[in-house]
Design a protein around this motif. Structure first.
Motif, PDB file in Angstrom:
ATOM      1  N   ILE A 355       0.848  -1.185   0.000  1.00 55.41           N
ATOM      2  CA  ILE A 355       0.000   0.000   0.000  1.00 55.41           C
ATOM      3  C   ILE A 355       0.883   1.235   0.000  1.00 55.41           C
ATOM      4  CG2 ILE A 355      -0.199   0.118   2.528  1.00 55.41           C
ATOM      5  CD1 ILE A 355      -3.117   1.008   2.109  1.00 55.41           C
ATOM      6  N   LEU A 356       0.418   2.301  -0.634  1.00 56.78           N
ATOM      7  CA  LEU A 356       1.130   3.572  -0.684  1.00 56.78           C
ATOM      8  C   LEU A 356       0.409   4.571   0.201  1.00 56.78           C
ATOM      9  CD1 LEU A 356       3.665   4.394  -2.292  1.00 56.78           C
ATOM     10  CD2 LEU A 356       2.149   5.479  -3.968  1.00 56.78           C
ATOM     11  N   LEU A 357       1.172   5.238   1.073  1.00 51.15           N
ATOM     12  CA  LEU A 357       0.609   6.195   2.022  1.00 51.15           C
ATOM     13  C   LEU A 357       1.301   7.537   1.889  1.00 51.15           C
ATOM     14  CD1 LEU A 357       0.646   3.862   5.157  1.00 51.15           C
ATOM     15  CD2 LEU A 357      -1.402   4.585   3.922  1.00 51.15           C
ATOM     16  N   PRO A 358       0.614   8.628   2.243  1.00 57.85           N
ATOM     17  CA  PRO A 358       1.259   9.949   2.185  1.00 57.85           C
ATOM     18  C   PRO A 358       2.370  10.065   3.231  1.00 57.85           C
ATOM     19  CG  PRO A 358      -0.907  10.112   3.208  1.00 57.85           C
ATOM     20  CD  PRO A 358      -0.797   8.722   2.673  1.00 57.85           C
ATOM     21  N   MET A 359       3.402  10.826   2.924  1.00 59.35           N
ATOM     22  CA  MET A 359       4.494  11.056   3.858  1.00 59.35           C
ATOM     23  C   MET A 359       3.985  11.820   5.079  1.00 59.35           C
ATOM     24  SD  MET A 359       7.504  10.755   4.925  1.00 59.35           S
ATOM     25  CE  MET A 359       8.084   9.794   3.538  1.00 59.35           C
ATOM     26  N   GLU A 360       4.546  11.488   6.261  1.00 62.51           N
ATOM     27  CA  GLU A 360       4.180  12.162   7.499  1.00 62.51           C
ATOM     28  C   GLU A 360       5.423  12.723   8.164  1.00 62.51           C
ATOM     29  OE1 GLU A 360       1.679   9.800  10.044  1.00 62.51           O
ATOM     30  OE2 GLU A 360       0.607   8.902   8.345  1.00 62.51           O
ATOM     31  N   ASP A 361       5.244  13.829   8.900  1.00 64.36           N
ATOM     32  CA  ASP A 361       6.380  14.511   9.525  1.00 64.36           C
ATOM     33  C   ASP A 361       7.121  13.635  10.523  1.00 64.36           C
ATOM     34  OD1 ASP A 361       5.813  16.777   8.059  1.00 64.36           O
ATOM     35  OD2 ASP A 361       4.631  17.728   9.647  1.00 64.36           O
ATOM     36  N   ASP A 362       6.380  12.756  11.199  1.00 59.19           N
ATOM     37  CA  ASP A 362       7.009  11.930  12.234  1.00 59.19           C
ATOM     38  C   ASP A 362       7.410  10.554  11.705  1.00 59.19           C
ATOM     39  OD1 ASP A 362       4.434  11.107  11.874  1.00 59.19           O
ATOM     40  OD2 ASP A 362       3.889  11.098  14.001  1.00 59.19           O
ATOM     41  N   PHE A 363       7.727  10.468  10.415  1.00 58.77           N
ATOM     42  CA  PHE A 363       8.123   9.202   9.806  1.00 58.77           C
ATOM     43  C   PHE A 363       9.269   8.549  10.574  1.00 58.77           C
ATOM     44  CE2 PHE A 363      10.877   6.725   7.030  1.00 58.77           C
ATOM     45  CZ  PHE A 363       9.997   5.902   6.363  1.00 58.77           C
TER      46      PHE A 363
END
Length: 373
Positions: A355-363
């Motif tokens: 699955i592809l997910l949007p990037m998040e600041d707390d990666f």
């Protein structure tokens, strides 16, 4: 169609200056097995204690059968709790432990109590243990008696706070099946707290995933496992490779992405199409056990070098260096090719496994397991 039995409405809870529960809103259906799942400190046990009346909420409301219970003391709520330590009375035998609730409430005659004790003990398969003391029971048996003691009061909701946590692995797996079957048999609404994702996936009708006092996702075990809403759920549920990728193109059904030096296609989801644009950095999450290694190049695969191979019974856990990114692959049978450390191979996966997910600041904060680096 099931109707809501309990409604949590914008529920907030503070301990001093710490905001523990943040606008928790949730409808719990009549007769369902609902699990609150999350890491330690996420607020799941606090939610349970607020429902039980053991903690007061600072704002919001709790409705049971449409009526607010937030200001009622615990003994005025038709809710019972089973704790991890079971809280059985060591000076009472099993019969008196189970009969304790209705005797205190004076809700039944002694003849009625005798009949109901027999019924609930039969329900939890503990008939014949009435005269035993609690120290004569195994952990699994004590857990059954704790549930019988709760069920005799005929609660609208049974709250269970990690009741299997003290059991050994084999017994815990057995009791998962027993608890799920008991819930279906009694049709009592169960609200179950655990940090164990396997327990949640095996037993629940629905799962509520929590982190830092916020609901991250609510859904069936299948939905939670296959279609996580965000990075936290993807990282917490299942064993996944989680990597940053460059999104090159987005089409109706597939998107083209780049990982290391490899360019591959990934299936789209509704969430992805709304939140990811061409040219952005996104997150690829792939179940490790949905992947396979081949020696020959296959369509839509990643090329990499074998870094390590670990055998654990029938399971083979292999690490592959793909353009500087370490990918973990779990296989249960490896008939496609024989490889050794240093060999070049090709890695692919089942379409539904990624699955592809949007990037998040707390990666970087969330993705800290060795298997993701």
């Amino acid at each position: 169609m099931k109707k809501p039995l309990l409604n949590l409405i914008n529920m907030n809870k503070y301990f001093g200056t710490s905001h523990i529960l943040k606008d928790i809103s949730l409808d719990i259906m009549d007769g369902e097995f609902l699990t609150l799942l999350g890491p330690s400190g996420c607020g799941k046990t606090t939610i349970l204690r607020c429902i039980a009346g053991l903690e007061n909420i600072d704002s919001g409301d709790i409705l049971l059968n449409g009526n607010s219970i937030k200001d009622l003391p615990p003994n005025k709520r038709n809710v019972n709790t089973v704790f991890q330590n079971y809280a059985l009375f060591p000076h009472l035998n099993i019969f008196d432990n189970v009969a304790y609730g209705p005797r205190i409430k004076k809700s039944m005659t002694e003849d009625q109590i005798k009949k109901r004790v027999a019924e609930v003990l039969e329900l939890v398969q503990m008939t014949g243990y009435e005269k035993r003391m609690t120290n004569q029971l195994s952990g699994g048996q004590r857990q059954r008696i704790a549930i019988a003691r709760a069920l005799i009061n005929e609660p609208d909701i049974l709250l269970l706070d990690e009741p299997l946590g003290a059991l050994d692995l084999k017994l815990r797996k057995y009791m998962q099946t027993e608890l799920a079957g008991l819930q279906k048999q009694t049709k009592t609404t169960f609200v179950y707290v655990t940090h164990d994702q396997e327990e949640a996936l095996n037993m629940s009708d629905r799962i509520v995933v929590l982190n830092k006092g916020v609901i991250q996702q609510v859904g069936s075990p299948r939905d939670i496992y296959k279609n996580p809403n965000n990075l936290f759920v993807a990282d917490f549920i299942g064993d996944r490779n989680i990597k940053k990728v460059k999104v090159l193109e987005i089409h109706d059904e597939y998107s083209k992405i780049k990982l290391g030096n490899s360019i591959i296609n990934i299936r789209n989801t509704n969430n992805m199409q709304r939140s990811i644009q061409s040219g952005e950095i996104a997150i690829l999450a792939v179940h490790t056990d949905k992947m396979r290694i081949t020696c020959n190049n296959t369509p839509n695969s990643l090329s990499g070098e074998i870094v390590s191979v670990h055998y654990a019974g029938s399971q083979i856990r292999t690490r592959v260096n793909v353009g500087g990114e370490k990918i973990t692959v779990i296989e249960y049978q490896n008939n496609d090719c024989d490889y050794e450390i240093g060999d070049m191979v090709h890695v692919s996966w089942e379409e539904s496994g990624a699955i592809l997910l949007p990037m998040e600041d707390d990666f970087d904060e969330i993705v800290k397991s060795e298997f993701h680096t």
